[in-house]
Design a protein around this motif. Structure first.
Motif, PDB file in Angstrom:
ATOM      1  N   ASN A   1      -8.423  76.877  47.207  1.00 17.07           N
ATOM      2  CA  ASN A   1      -8.134  77.053  48.693  1.00 17.07           C
ATOM      3  C   ASN A   1      -9.369  76.998  49.401  1.00 17.07           C
ATOM      4  O   ASN A   1      -9.345  76.161  50.558  1.00 17.07           O
ATOM      5  CB  ASN A   1      -7.292  78.439  48.721  1.00 17.07           C
ATOM      6  CG  ASN A   1      -6.609  78.219  50.218  1.00 17.07           C
ATOM      7  OD1 ASN A   1      -5.658  77.453  50.459  1.00 17.07           O
ATOM      8  ND2 ASN A   1      -6.852  79.135  51.046  1.00 17.07           N
ATOM      9  N   THR A   2     -10.199  77.724  49.094  1.00 11.80           N
ATOM     10  CA  THR A   2     -11.597  77.557  49.973  1.00 11.80           C
ATOM     11  C   THR A   2     -12.004  76.089  50.056  1.00 11.80           C
ATOM     12  O   THR A   2     -12.681  75.479  51.132  1.00 11.80           O
ATOM     13  CB  THR A   2     -12.566  78.502  49.316  1.00 11.80           C
ATOM     14  OG1 THR A   2     -12.036  79.832  49.306  1.00 11.80           O
ATOM     15  CG2 THR A   2     -13.979  78.577  50.204  1.00 11.80           C
TER      16      THR A   2
ATOM     17  N   THR B   1     -10.190  73.956  52.438  1.00 10.78           N
ATOM     18  CA  THR B   1     -10.470  74.475  53.844  1.00 10.78           C
ATOM     19  C   THR B   1     -11.687  73.602  54.143  1.00 10.78           C
ATOM     20  O   THR B   1     -11.812  72.883  55.043  1.00 10.78           O
ATOM     21  CB  THR B   1     -10.620  76.002  53.870  1.00 10.78           C
ATOM     22  OG1 THR B   1      -9.585  76.490  53.700  1.00 10.78           O
ATOM     23  CG2 THR B   1     -11.285  76.258  55.281  1.00 10.78           C
ATOM     24  N   SER B   2     -12.658  73.737  53.299  1.00 10.68           N
ATOM     25  CA  SER B   2     -13.869  72.726  53.650  1.00 10.68           C
ATOM     26  C   SER B   2     -13.838  71.479  53.648  1.00 10.68           C
ATOM     27  O   SER B   2     -14.379  70.689  54.509  1.00 10.68           O
ATOM     28  CB  SER B   2     -14.980  72.924  52.423  1.00 10.68           C
ATOM     29  OG  SER B   2     -15.378  74.528  52.313  1.00 10.68           O
TER      30      SER B   2
ATOM     31  N   GLN C   1     -11.023  69.847  54.619  1.00  9.87           N
ATOM     32  CA  GLN C   1     -10.391  69.726  55.819  1.00  9.87           C
ATOM     33  C   GLN C   1     -11.434  69.514  56.867  1.00  9.87           C
ATOM     34  O   GLN C   1     -11.039  68.634  57.703  1.00  9.87           O
ATOM     35  CB  GLN C   1      -9.496  70.811  56.101  1.00  9.87           C
ATOM     36  CG  GLN C   1      -8.419  70.420  57.337  1.00  9.87           C
ATOM     37  CD  GLN C   1      -7.596  69.241  57.232  1.00  9.87           C
ATOM     38  OE1 GLN C   1      -6.525  69.258  56.340  1.00  9.87           O
ATOM     39  NE2 GLN C   1      -7.732  68.154  57.861  1.00  9.87           N
ATOM     40  N   LYS C   2     -12.048  70.394  56.851  1.00 14.09           N
ATOM     41  CA  LYS C   2     -13.313  70.111  57.878  1.00 14.09           C
ATOM     42  C   LYS C   2     -13.959  68.899  57.893  1.00 14.09           C
ATOM     43  O   LYS C   2     -14.430  68.323  59.019  1.00 14.09           O
ATOM     44  CB  LYS C   2     -14.221  71.335  57.854  1.00 14.09           C
ATOM     45  CG  LYS C   2     -13.745  72.602  58.083  1.00 14.09           C
ATOM     46  CD  LYS C   2     -14.536  73.848  58.007  1.00 14.09           C
ATOM     47  CE  LYS C   2     -13.874  75.211  58.576  1.00 14.09           C
ATOM     48  NZ  LYS C   2     -14.791  76.561  58.318  1.00 14.09           N
TER      49      LYS C   2
ATOM     50  N   ARG D   1      -3.395  69.395  53.718  1.00 11.62           N
ATOM     51  CA  ARG D   1      -2.488  70.468  54.293  1.00 11.62           C
ATOM     52  C   ARG D   1      -1.458  70.923  53.073  1.00 11.62           C
ATOM     53  O   ARG D   1      -0.922  71.781  53.015  1.00 11.62           O
ATOM     54  CB  ARG D   1      -1.884  70.086  55.530  1.00 11.62           C
ATOM     55  CG  ARG D   1      -3.000  70.122  56.701  1.00 11.62           C
ATOM     56  CD  ARG D   1      -2.343  69.819  57.944  1.00 11.62           C
ATOM     57  NE  ARG D   1      -3.532  69.924  59.232  1.00 11.62           N
ATOM     58  CZ  ARG D   1      -3.975  68.797  59.924  1.00 11.62           C
ATOM     59  NH1 ARG D   1      -3.305  67.614  59.337  1.00 11.62           N
ATOM     60  NH2 ARG D   1      -4.820  68.949  60.623  1.00 11.62           N
TER      61      ARG D   1
ATOM     62  N   ALA E   1      -2.658  72.660  50.222  1.00 14.09           N
ATOM     63  CA  ALA E   1      -2.982  73.824  50.519  1.00 14.09           C
ATOM     64  C   ALA E   1      -1.804  74.663  50.680  1.00 14.09           C
ATOM     65  O   ALA E   1      -1.807  75.978  50.321  1.00 14.09           O
ATOM     66  CB  ALA E   1      -3.722  73.933  52.120  1.00 14.09           C
TER      67      ALA E   1
END
Length: 755
Positions: free
Chosen positions: A78-79, A82-83, A85-86, A680, A683
């Motif tokens: 999940n981390t 997130t990265s 997605q950025k 998304r 996630a």
């Protein structure tokens, strides 16, 4: 021990001491271990049941460690998402910079043509207009029967008509009325004036065709007393516009006479004309070809004007004294006489003051003699019986004017003819391509001119008298359109094949009806579905080019499509390839490099999102066991979220430039949006899985607690109870020792005997 002889009491106390010691040992063992069941000998059922519970709790504890590792694996994934997605958002930012950069082509592929007079409102170009002619109803002249067609020479004015009054006398009742009879009698001499109740007083008025005749006592003004613009002739002061004042004198010296009154009436009706000099002297004379009103044989002969009927209203007694009415009294009476028609006049006579409004210009019909060129207003000019201001506004004089004069005035208003005024004279010129209006077979054949479509409205009876009020005679306007020929694109068709998967277009230029295209907005609406757009500059150059989205495309090329055809194609230039803007493309190439660097980071980030050797972002599978039997499990299939797995590829490969135009850049943005959606979605999946795993982790912890608690309840000792037991057993042991001592006292007595 069997050889030793114990007394019964001793033996009994010994047994008690032994039991107490055993119980005390058990109690002390429980206090020491905290358990009441330490071996199967203590309680087989409880011991083995507790052992089973403890074994299961141990197994679950081992599984709990595995679950904890699984939680960390999911959190690591999940981390990583997130990265990622950025990083995808950063890639979007780069693509958006490409959208905002200057278009990569200095000139887009286009075809163009120049249409003279084309405007955004009408792409067809200049519409040329030709003179048209419209016919009025048939007009007839005044010949008896009313069936003889009028001609251009038919006059607008009629034939004078006379009203002969009854024989009248002076105030004495015996002297016949003459023009010399005064309007008021001298004192004591009734034969010199009108009958007493008929004599006008100071301030009385007569109204003739809307003009005023005012009676004043005293003498007419002279010299500087004459109002500016007015003139005096005998006992008459006139303003030159048809209004007059008749001065009565005094009863001692009467002044104004019946002749003066008739002259004033003729001035108002247009029979007389007035010339006023700079000193204020007025010269009154009959207008051309007109007979003045007179008194003949004691009777008033009242004449109409050629240009207008006569209508008189005033005090009844005055008009009766003139023999013009039988009404009596101080009230108002009306008398009049209408013009007649003849073969030389029109059958319907135009009323004085009527007007025509022709395309915003005014034609006024006036009951007066046509002025000489020297007497027309400054800046105006005379032609025939028309005086024009040179701007299309005219006055037609009814006393001599004809239908030809009316048509001249109309032509000046429409621009069919133009007037050049000099020294009071108008020189007429017929506009190029125009035809002067005429009278044909009794109809007015009116030219529209080329400047505007024809519209004629009017006041009074001008429309109906000229046959312009329609068949029923009730129309309020007469209209006619010019002949028109639209510009160069009118009726032509332009086709474009499908360009870059757009929709093929078929455009027909026309008036905007039945699906034809007239305006620039209409054209752009048609072209929009085929990735094309149109622009028009001030010179009339119409350019059809690709939209900015497809700036890199070439119209009509084998690769992009959009071939041009149709009857209008020959008017347009050939389409060329777009011209590259080197600076802009260099900027876009730099953005490609930035984009590819971000993809490299996406790849390494996905590879590093592992825990304990398991990476759910690199395709690994995570399998978790939730119970000791292995019957409750959960498998999580990982995803491959490197650039390829996210549907992203490096740009600029093999010379390609995905940022070359808006459409290609939008495709990149679409792929990034899809990647973002995938991240998304995954996630959300990981979050749901993590929730399940954490819930099972909490569940196992609680089950372990339940198992351990159950085991303890089966084997753990009640320390309070055991402490109390220990205390009781200690007391009991002491008592037993004392009892055993007592039991042995008998033998001690025997021992004493032996001593």
């Amino acid at each position: 021990m069997s050889s030793i002889t114990l007394s019964s009491a001793t033996r009994q106390n010994l047994l008690v001491a032994q039991d107490t010691a055993s119980l005390l040992s058990t109690t002390q063992n429980r206090l020491a271990t905290g358990k009441k069941v330490n071996s199967a000998l203590d309680s087989p059922s409880s011991f083995f049941t507790a052992q089973g519970l403890d074994n299961r709790a141990g197994d679950l504890s081992n599984i709990l460690d595995s679950i904890s590792n699984g939680v960390q694996v999911i959190q690591a994934a999940n981390t990583g998402i997130t990265s990622l997605q950025k990083l995808v958002d950063s890639a979007k930012s780069v693509a958006n910079q490409a959208l905002q950069a200057t278009m990569g082509y200095a000139t887009k592929s286009n075809v163009s043509t120049t249409i003279t007079g084309a405007t955004a409102g009408d792409l067809r170009g200049t519409t040329t207009y030709a003179n048209a002619q419209a016919n009025s109803n048939v007009l007839f002249n005044g010949t008896a029967g009313g069936t003889t067609a009028a001609t251009g020479a038919s006059t607008l004015g009629g034939v004078q008509a006379a009203l002969t009054g009854a024989a009248a006398t002076a105030g004495d009742g015996t002297t016949a009325l003459t023009g010399a009879i005064k309007l008021i009698a001298a004192t004591g001499t009734s034969a010199t004036g009108l009958i007493g109740n008929a004599q006008p007083a100071d301030g009385d008025t007569l109204t003739v065709n809307g003009k005023s005749i005012t009676f004043r006592s005293g003498s007419a003004p002279s010299g500087t007393s004459i109002p500016s613009g007015s003139g005096v002739s005998g006992n008459i002061l006139t303003d030159g516009n048809g209004n007059s004042t008749v001065y009565l004198g005094t009863t001692g010296t009467p002044a104004g006479s019946v002749d003066d009154l008739l002259k004033a009436v003729d001035i108002a009706s247009g029979v007389n004309k007035v010339a006023i000099d700079s000193a204020g002297a007025a010269t009154i004379s009959a207008s051309s070809s007109q007979t003045q009103s007179t008194v003949t044989g004691g009777k008033v002969v009242l004449q109409s004007s050629i240009g207008s009927d006569v209508d008189i209203s005033g005090k009844a007694d005055l008009l009766k004294a003139l023999g013009l009415t039988t009404a009596t009294g101080a009230g108002t009476a009306n008398v009049g006489v209408a013009r007649a028609t003849a073969s030389t006049t029109t059958g319907s006579l135009i009323q004085d003051g009527s007007t025509l409004n022709v395309n915003g210009k005014t034609i006024t019909f006036k009951n007066a003699e046509t002025p000489a060129a020297a007497n027309v207003p400054s800046g105006s000019g005379k032609t025939g019986n028309v005086v024009t201001d040179g701007k299309g506004n005219s006055t037609v004089y009814l006393q001599a004017g004809s239908l030809n004069d009316v048509l001249t005035a109309i032509d000046l208003a429409t621009g069919t003819q133009t007037a050049s005024n000099a020294s009071g004279a108008a020189t007429l010129t017929t506009a190029t391509g125009a035809t002067n209006s005429s009278v044909v077979a009794g109809s007015l054949k009116i030219s529209t001119g080329t400047l505007a479509d024809l519209k004629i409205s009017g006041t009074g009876n001008a429309l109906s008298a000229l046959g312009l009020a329609g068949n029923a005679g009730t129309d309020t306007s007469f209209t006619a359109s010019r002949n028109s020929t639209p510009g160069g694109l009118s009726g032509k068709t332009l086709t474009f094949g499908a360009l870059n998967n757009g929709t093929a277009v078929n455009v027909t230029f026309g008036d905007g009806t039945n699906g034809t295209v007239k305006t620039l907005d209409d054209l752009n609406t048609k072209l929009a579905s085929n990735n094309l757009q149109a622009a028009l500059d001030a010179s009339g150059k119409l350019t059809i080019s690709t939209t900015n989205d497809y700036a890199s495309s070439t119209i009509g090329s084998a690769t992009d499509g959009g071939a041009i055809g149709g009857t209008a194609a020959a008017l347009f230039s050939a389409a060329g390839a777009p011209v590259v803007d080197a600076n802009s493309q260099n900027t876009r190439a730099s953005l490609l490099k930035q984009f590819n660097q971000i993809l490299d980071n996406i790849k390494t980030t996905a590879q590093d999102a592992s825990f304990n050797g398991v990476n759910l972002l690199n395709g690994d599978t995570l399998k978790l066991v939730f119970n000791e039997k292995g019957s409750s499990t959960m498998s999580m299939q990982g995803v491959t979220f490197d650039p390829a797995g996210l549907g992203l590829t490096k740009l600029g490969q093999s010379g390609a430039n995905e940022f070359k135009d808006i459409a290609s850049t939008n495709k990149v943005l679409d792929s990034l949006t899809q990647a973002s959606s995938a991240l998304r979605s995954q996630a959300s999946t990981f979050g749901s899985n993590l929730s399940v795993v954490q819930n099972r982790q909490d569940f196992n912890k609680q089950i372990i607690n339940v198992l351990q608690t159950g085991s303890s309840k089966l084997t753990d000792a009640d320390l309070n109870e055991e402490a109390a037991n220990s205390q009781a057993l200690s007391t009991r042991q002491s008592l037993t020792v004392s009892a055993l001592s007592l039991a042995n006292q008998a033998q001690q007595s025997v021992l004493q005997l032996l001593r």
